[in-house]
Design a protein around this motif. Structure first.
Motif, PDB file in Angstrom:
ATOM      1  N   ASP A  98       0.810  -1.219   0.000  1.00 13.57           N
ATOM      2  CA  ASP A  98       0.000   0.000   0.000  1.00 13.57           C
ATOM      3  C   ASP A  98       0.847   1.273   0.000  1.00 13.57           C
ATOM      4  OD1 ASP A  98       0.978   0.172   2.580  1.00 13.57           O
ATOM      5  OD2 ASP A  98      -0.968  -0.047   3.567  1.00 13.57           O
ATOM      6  N   SER A  99       2.177   1.141  -0.071  1.00 10.44           N
ATOM      7  CA  SER A  99       3.115   2.279  -0.172  1.00 10.44           C
ATOM      8  C   SER A  99       3.127   3.169   1.065  1.00 10.44           C
ATOM      9  CB  SER A  99       2.795   3.138  -1.415  1.00 10.44           C
ATOM     10  OG  SER A  99       2.896   2.386  -2.596  1.00 10.44           O
ATOM     11  N   ARG A 100       2.753   2.623   2.219  1.00 11.65           N
ATOM     12  CA  ARG A 100       2.693   3.434   3.436  1.00 11.65           C
ATOM     13  C   ARG A 100       3.829   3.143   4.417  1.00 11.65           C
ATOM     14  NH1 ARG A 100      -2.089   6.010   4.289  1.00 11.65           N
ATOM     15  NH2 ARG A 100      -1.843   5.895   6.556  1.00 11.65           N
ATOM     16  N   LYS A 101       4.454   1.971   4.302  1.00  9.73           N
ATOM     17  CA  LYS A 101       5.496   1.599   5.239  1.00  9.73           C
ATOM     18  C   LYS A 101       6.670   0.943   4.519  1.00  9.73           C
ATOM     19  CE  LYS A 101       2.484   0.965   9.261  1.00  9.73           C
ATOM     20  NZ  LYS A 101       2.043   0.046  10.332  1.00  9.73           N
ATOM     21  N   ILE A 102       7.796   0.893   5.230  1.00  5.92           N
ATOM     22  CA  ILE A 102       9.030   0.323   4.682  1.00  5.92           C
ATOM     23  C   ILE A 102       9.628  -0.622   5.703  1.00  5.92           C
ATOM     24  CG2 ILE A 102      11.391   0.840   3.938  1.00  5.92           C
ATOM     25  CD1 ILE A 102      10.320   3.631   3.125  1.00  5.92           C
ATOM     26  N   ILE A 103      10.090  -1.760   5.249  1.00  2.00           N
ATOM     27  CA  ILE A 103      10.892  -2.662   6.090  1.00  2.00           C
ATOM     28  C   ILE A 103      12.334  -2.594   5.621  1.00  2.00           C
ATOM     29  CG2 ILE A 103      11.431  -5.056   6.681  1.00  2.00           C
ATOM     30  CD1 ILE A 103       8.585  -5.756   6.617  1.00  2.00           C
ATOM     31  N   SER A 104      13.232  -2.499   6.588  1.00  2.00           N
ATOM     32  CA  SER A 104      14.644  -2.706   6.331  1.00  2.00           C
ATOM     33  C   SER A 104      15.207  -3.446   7.538  1.00  2.00           C
ATOM     34  CB  SER A 104      15.372  -1.380   6.105  1.00  2.00           C
ATOM     35  OG  SER A 104      16.691  -1.618   5.675  1.00  2.00           O
ATOM     36  N   SER A 105      16.506  -3.586   7.596  1.00  2.72           N
ATOM     37  CA  SER A 105      17.110  -4.273   8.736  1.00  2.72           C
ATOM     38  C   SER A 105      18.532  -3.784   8.928  1.00  2.72           C
ATOM     39  CB  SER A 105      17.106  -5.793   8.523  1.00  2.72           C
ATOM     40  OG  SER A 105      18.165  -6.183   7.655  1.00  2.72           O
ATOM     41  N   ASN A 106      19.069  -4.093  10.101  1.00  6.73           N
ATOM     42  CA  ASN A 106      20.496  -3.871  10.333  1.00  6.73           C
ATOM     43  C   ASN A 106      21.213  -5.208  10.423  1.00  6.73           C
ATOM     44  OD1 ASN A 106      19.660  -4.841  12.768  1.00  6.73           O
ATOM     45  ND2 ASN A 106      20.361  -3.104  13.990  1.00  6.73           N
ATOM     46  N   ASN A 107      20.659  -6.186   9.709  1.00 11.63           N
ATOM     47  CA  ASN A 107      21.152  -7.563   9.596  1.00 11.63           C
ATOM     48  C   ASN A 107      20.717  -8.456  10.749  1.00 11.63           C
ATOM     49  OD1 ASN A 107      22.459  -7.158   7.122  1.00 11.63           O
ATOM     50  ND2 ASN A 107      24.269  -6.359   8.144  1.00 11.63           N
ATOM     51  N   THR A 108      20.444  -7.900  11.924  1.00  9.83           N
ATOM     52  CA  THR A 108      19.945  -8.724  13.026  1.00  9.83           C
ATOM     53  C   THR A 108      18.554  -8.306  13.470  1.00  9.83           C
ATOM     54  OG1 THR A 108      21.027  -7.327  14.689  1.00  9.83           O
ATOM     55  CG2 THR A 108      22.261  -9.232  13.877  1.00  9.83           C
ATOM     56  N   ASP A 109      18.206  -7.034  13.335  1.00  8.51           N
ATOM     57  CA  ASP A 109      16.904  -6.518  13.752  1.00  8.51           C
ATOM     58  C   ASP A 109      16.135  -6.006  12.538  1.00  8.51           C
ATOM     59  OD1 ASP A 109      17.693  -6.958  16.380  1.00  8.51           O
ATOM     60  OD2 ASP A 109      18.480  -4.925  16.597  1.00  8.51           O
ATOM     61  N   LEU A 110      14.803  -6.162  12.596  1.00 10.16           N
ATOM     62  CA  LEU A 110      13.947  -5.574  11.585  1.00 10.16           C
ATOM     63  C   LEU A 110      13.575  -4.160  11.981  1.00 10.16           C
ATOM     64  CD1 LEU A 110      11.476  -8.453  10.672  1.00 10.16           C
ATOM     65  CD2 LEU A 110      13.098  -7.364   9.135  1.00 10.16           C
ATOM     66  N   MET A 111      13.530  -3.260  11.023  1.00 16.91           N
ATOM     67  CA  MET A 111      13.124  -1.892  11.261  1.00 16.91           C
ATOM     68  C   MET A 111      11.955  -1.564  10.346  1.00 16.91           C
ATOM     69  SD  MET A 111      16.875  -0.125  11.646  1.00 16.91           S
ATOM     70  CE  MET A 111      17.530  -1.117  10.311  1.00 16.91           C
ATOM     71  N   ILE A 112      10.866  -1.121  10.942  1.00 13.49           N
ATOM     72  CA  ILE A 112       9.661  -0.781  10.196  1.00 13.49           C
ATOM     73  C   ILE A 112       9.450   0.716  10.320  1.00 13.49           C
ATOM     74  CG2 ILE A 112       7.211  -1.220   9.877  1.00 13.49           C
ATOM     75  CD1 ILE A 112       7.623  -3.848  11.393  1.00 13.49           C
ATOM     76  N   ALA A 113       9.452   1.416   9.203  1.00 17.83           N
ATOM     77  CA  ALA A 113       9.319   2.873   9.185  1.00 17.83           C
ATOM     78  C   ALA A 113       8.093   3.254   8.371  1.00 17.83           C
ATOM     79  CB  ALA A 113      10.561   3.521   8.587  1.00 17.83           C
ATOM     80  N   SER A 114       7.429   4.317   8.786  1.00 14.86           N
ATOM     81  CA  SER A 114       6.288   4.840   8.049  1.00 14.86           C
ATOM     82  C   SER A 114       6.629   6.216   7.512  1.00 14.86           C
ATOM     83  CB  SER A 114       5.050   4.911   8.940  1.00 14.86           C
ATOM     84  OG  SER A 114       5.280   5.739  10.063  1.00 14.86           O
ATOM     85  N   LEU A 115       5.832   6.699   6.588  1.00 12.87           N
ATOM     86  CA  LEU A 115       6.126   7.965   5.932  1.00 12.87           C
ATOM     87  C   LEU A 115       6.063   9.156   6.883  1.00 12.87           C
ATOM     88  CD1 LEU A 115       4.292   7.551   2.509  1.00 12.87           C
ATOM     89  CD2 LEU A 115       6.737   7.455   2.951  1.00 12.87           C
ATOM     90  N   ASP A 116       5.381   8.995   8.017  1.00  9.98           N
ATOM     91  CA  ASP A 116       5.308  10.100   8.978  1.00  9.98           C
ATOM     92  C   ASP A 116       6.508  10.157   9.910  1.00  9.98           C
ATOM     93  OD1 ASP A 116       4.903   7.983  10.687  1.00  9.98           O
ATOM     94  OD2 ASP A 116       2.851   8.529  11.222  1.00  9.98           O
ATOM     95  N   GLY A 117       7.488   9.248   9.714  1.00 11.28           N
ATOM     96  CA  GLY A 117       8.706   9.275  10.512  1.00 11.28           C
ATOM     97  C   GLY A 117       8.707   8.352  11.697  1.00 11.28           C
ATOM     98  N   ALA A 118       7.601   7.658  11.958  1.00  5.67           N
ATOM     99  CA  ALA A 118       7.567   6.692  13.060  1.00  5.67           C
ATOM    100  C   ALA A 118       8.353   5.445  12.680  1.00  5.67           C
ATOM    101  CB  ALA A 118       6.126   6.331  13.397  1.00  5.67           C
TER     102      ALA A 118
END
Length: 259
Positions: free
Chosen positions: A214-234
């Motif tokens: 839905d183009s509202r959130k992004i997943i990335s990682s630092n190789n051990t942890d998942l990071m979920i970011a939204s367009l509002d900066g959360a």
């Protein structure tokens, strides 16, 4: 077969061309050859029949005549095939004393118009010098751009930057002593506006950046942890398996509610 060879009259081309989404043209990269001086290496489009070849990058970037920099690039095509995001690497040709390399992010329309710089990061490099058979150096503030990814709706681009700080060298050869400081996750609109930092980490963010459907959130990682970011900066960090495991892949569910 010769009638179907679209590039037999061109310098060497890449082996991974991309169709535009409406099949009105092809995006491809081209090398250079002395028999074809009208073309420099770079990024081009052409019609399906091989006509209407259009350069998307300035000739001055790619003709090798710039007295200070040599250039290389990577690119990502928008979902609607109307724009291309370009990572430009500028390598300083003058490798003596203080000099600056650069990594930059650019946007360009598919017809080669509206070329716009989005971000630029200096790689400040100081004092290469020779002592006997060894070369020594000091380096500071080394930024890298990666993971350039379009949102599925084509409204935004996400990318990551990693900041490395190199230790000062004293009587040590160049090439070691890297201290990695932090990474940041950024978005920018398809028009090159509203550049926003939506997350950061005290370690390298993976360049495998995955938008939700839905183009509202992004997943990335630092190789051990998942990071979920939204367009509002959360941004939420999920400790998955601790430091003894490495994340390989992750995917969103089709409804964007889970991954």
């Amino acid at each position: 077969m010769a009638d179907n060879n679209l590039t037999c009259h061109l310098p060497p081309t890449d082996l991974s061309p991309l169709w535009l989404v409406d099949e009105s043209g092809i995006l491809f990269t081209m090398g250079e050859h002395p028999d074809y001086p009208e073309y420099t290496r770079g990024l081009y489009t052409m019609a399906p029949d091989g006509s209407d070849i259009v350069a998307l990058l300035p000739r001055s970037w790619m003709d090798g005549l710039d007295p200070q920099y040599s250039y290389s690039f990577g690119y990502a095509l928008s979902p609607d095939s109307q724009k291309v995001a370009i990572k430009l690497n500028k390598a300083n040709k003058i490798r003596q004393g203080d000099f600056i390399d650069q990594e930059q992010l650019w946007l360009v329309d598919i017809d080669g118009s509206n070329l716009k710089q989005i971000a630029s990061y200096d790689k400040n490099i100081r004092a290469y010098y020779q002592y006997g058979s060894y070369t020594y150096c000091t380096r500071q503030d080394y930024y890298s751009i990666g993971g350039i990814t379009w949102s599925p709706d084509g409204a935004h681009i996400a990318y990551a930057t990693t900041h490395y700080k190199f230790s000062q060298y004293y009587n040590q050869p160049c090439g070691g002593g890297v201290n990695q400081d932090f990474s940041e996750l950024w978005t920018v609109t398809s028009e090159g506006k509203e550049k926003t930092k939506i997350g950061s980490a005290n370690s390298q963010i993976s360049y495998f950046i995955l938008w939700s459907p839905d183009s509202r959130k992004i997943i990335s990682s630092n190789n051990t942890d998942l990071m979920i970011a939204s367009l509002d900066g959360a941004m939420t960090t999920i400790d998955t398996f601790g430091t003894n495991a490495t994340l390989i892949n992750y995917w969103w569910a089709p409804d964007s509610a889970s991954f």
